[in-house]
Write a protein that holds these residues in place. Structure first.
Motif, PDB file in Angstrom:
ATOM      1  N   UNK A 291       0.828  -0.997   0.127  1.00  0.00           N
ATOM      2  CA  UNK A 291      -0.022   0.050  -0.172  1.00  0.00           C
ATOM      3  C   UNK A 291       0.869   1.095   0.045  1.00  0.00           C
ATOM      4  N   UNK A 292       0.289   2.422   0.188  1.00  0.00           N
ATOM      5  CA  UNK A 292       0.996   3.725   0.069  1.00  0.00           C
ATOM      6  C   UNK A 292       1.938   3.679   1.204  1.00  0.00           C
ATOM      7  N   UNK A 293       3.228   3.867   0.812  1.00  0.00           N
ATOM      8  CA  UNK A 293       4.354   3.953   1.919  1.00  0.00           C
ATOM      9  C   UNK A 293       4.111   2.715   3.161  1.00  0.00           C
ATOM     10  N   UNK A 294       3.945   1.696   2.302  1.00  0.00           N
ATOM     11  CA  UNK A 294       4.097   0.125   2.841  1.00  0.00           C
ATOM     12  C   UNK A 294       2.710   0.197   4.033  1.00  0.00           C
ATOM     13  N   UNK A 295       1.984   0.986   4.029  1.00  0.00           N
ATOM     14  CA  UNK A 295       0.535   1.049   5.166  1.00  0.00           C
ATOM     15  C   UNK A 295      -0.573   0.621   4.570  1.00  0.00           C
ATOM     16  N   UNK A 296      -1.400  -0.399   5.244  1.00  0.00           N
ATOM     17  CA  UNK A 296      -2.610  -0.761   4.554  1.00  0.00           C
ATOM     18  C   UNK A 296      -3.760  -0.672   5.720  1.00  0.00           C
ATOM     19  N   UNK A 297      -4.721   0.116   5.321  1.00  0.00           N
ATOM     20  CA  UNK A 297      -5.769   0.483   6.572  1.00  0.00           C
ATOM     21  C   UNK A 297      -7.012  -0.187   6.067  1.00  0.00           C
ATOM     22  N   UNK A 298      -7.986  -0.697   6.986  1.00  0.00           N
ATOM     23  CA  UNK A 298      -9.053  -1.253   6.599  1.00  0.00           C
ATOM     24  C   UNK A 298      -9.954  -1.488   7.703  1.00  0.00           C
ATOM     25  N   UNK A 299     -11.287  -2.002   7.543  1.00  0.00           N
ATOM     26  CA  UNK A 299     -12.233  -2.360   8.595  1.00  0.00           C
ATOM     27  C   UNK A 299     -12.420  -3.724   8.366  1.00  0.00           C
TER      28      UNK A 299
END
Length: 343
Positions: free
Chosen positions: A95-103
């Motif tokens: 993901x962007x800059x190695x960060x993934x977010x989610x619910x």
């Protein structure tokens, strides 16, 4: 696991952690104590937050990386149920800059597993709003879902009824036959009990030492994990900085940290807010409701006959076999006709 390795594990485990008054207690007696302590917990709802620091010394000096936060509603016992919502930020995923977010939301009412996953198009998200895209699933059988495991294991690991999502007594009793038997190292009736058991969820070469405090609802007040193999061995991590509090007459963990012996590993901590303990609940409390208009996929139990990809292959092979048999029969029939005509 080889017996010499097990001997080393048990020897190290016996020396680990400061000792206390030792009494000869059988595994059956200790298991009975564990079950009695577990029976005092029927259900609980907990809000939690997992974070991590580059190292333990950074606590209070820098802000933790918000790994995971959410809410868990759990009914304990042999017929456990759960309902959980988790928001995750992972520094290791793509993901962007190695960060993934989610619910992620999920529930298990002993009939169906219902899940909803939310991720926005660029992988970004925050803890105050859900990303736009979502997909719902309904499964007819419970399964080892990674989100479910991390949510329950991480939050309720140090309560006996919530251990690994099934409870410590059930976890000990259902150990595969090929694993070593769990051991009572030291035991004080009504007080501290130290046990060793193999971590059969991951690998039989990982052993755990847990100190249970039966004067405080049987909470796991010390926890150490060790790894031994012919190639390498040593300590993995330990639970530290445990804080217990009383809710509705029961002791529950409010905060703990996880310290890795490998200096390259981060320090992790979890804080918990117990919203309710042993509340009046109905079956409907453990059913996840899907938002209106959401696409929901129904999946059958995971076996060869119900998996679409495998089912297509099976039909293809069966069709090919039938075609070959029919072609062979036709060829034999024509040869017989030619033979009879020539005669």
């Amino acid at each position: 696991m080889q017996k010499p390795i097990m001997a080393v594990i048990l020897c190290v485990m016996a020396m680990l952690c400061g000792g206390f008054a030792s009494h000869a207690q059988t595994r059956e007696e200790v298991l009975g104590w564990i079950k009695a302590a577990e029976s005092k917990f029927d259900n609980a709802e907990v809000e939690f937050q997992f974070g991590q620091y580059p190292k333990k010394e950074d606590v209070g000096k820098v802000d933790p990386f918000p790994m995971r936060k959410g809410n868990v509603l759990m009914k304990f016992g042999q017929k456990s149920k759960y309902k959980a919502t988790t928001f995750e930020r992972s520094p290791w995923d793509e993901g962007p800059e190695g960060i993934r977010s989610g619910w992620w939301s999920g529930s298990y009412d002993r009939k169906y597993v219902r899940t909803i996953s939310y991720f926005d198009k660029d992988g970004r998200g925050d803890s105050l709003r859900k990303p736009a895209r979502g997909m719902g699933n309904i499964f007819k059988e419970h399964y080892g879902d990674e989100w479910y495991a991390e949510t329950l294991f991480g939050t309720l690991e140090y309560t006996l009824p919530g251990f690994r999502g099934v409870g410590l007594s059930q976890y000990l009793e259902e150990a595969p036959k090929e694993t070593p038997e769990w051991k009572v190292i030291e035991a004080e009736p009504g007080g501290l009990v130290k046990i060793w058991f193999p971590d059969h969820d991951y690998t039989y070469e990982i052993g755990c030492v847990a100190v249970l405090d039966f004067s405080r609802s049987g909470n796991i007040v010390e926890f150490h994990k060790w790894h031994f193999s012919p190639e390498e061995g040593g300590a993995i991590n330990e639970m530290v900085d445990l804080q217990l509090e009383q809710r509705d007459g029961l002791w529950v963990p409010a905060h703990f940290g996880i310290k890795y012996y490998d200096p390259r590993q981060p320090y992790q901590e979890c804080s918990m807010d117990w919203k309710r303990v042993n509340a009046e609940l109905t079956d409907a409390d453990f059913v996840l409701q899907f938002p209106e208009g959401m696409t929901v996929r129904l999946e059958k139990p995971d076996d060869a006959s119900s998996t679409p990809g495998k089912q297509w292959v099976i039909w293809l092979v069966a069709g090919a076999a039938a075609f070959i048999i029919a072609a062979f029969a036709l060829l034999v029939r024509r040869l017989r006709r030619r033979k009879s005509t020539s005669c």
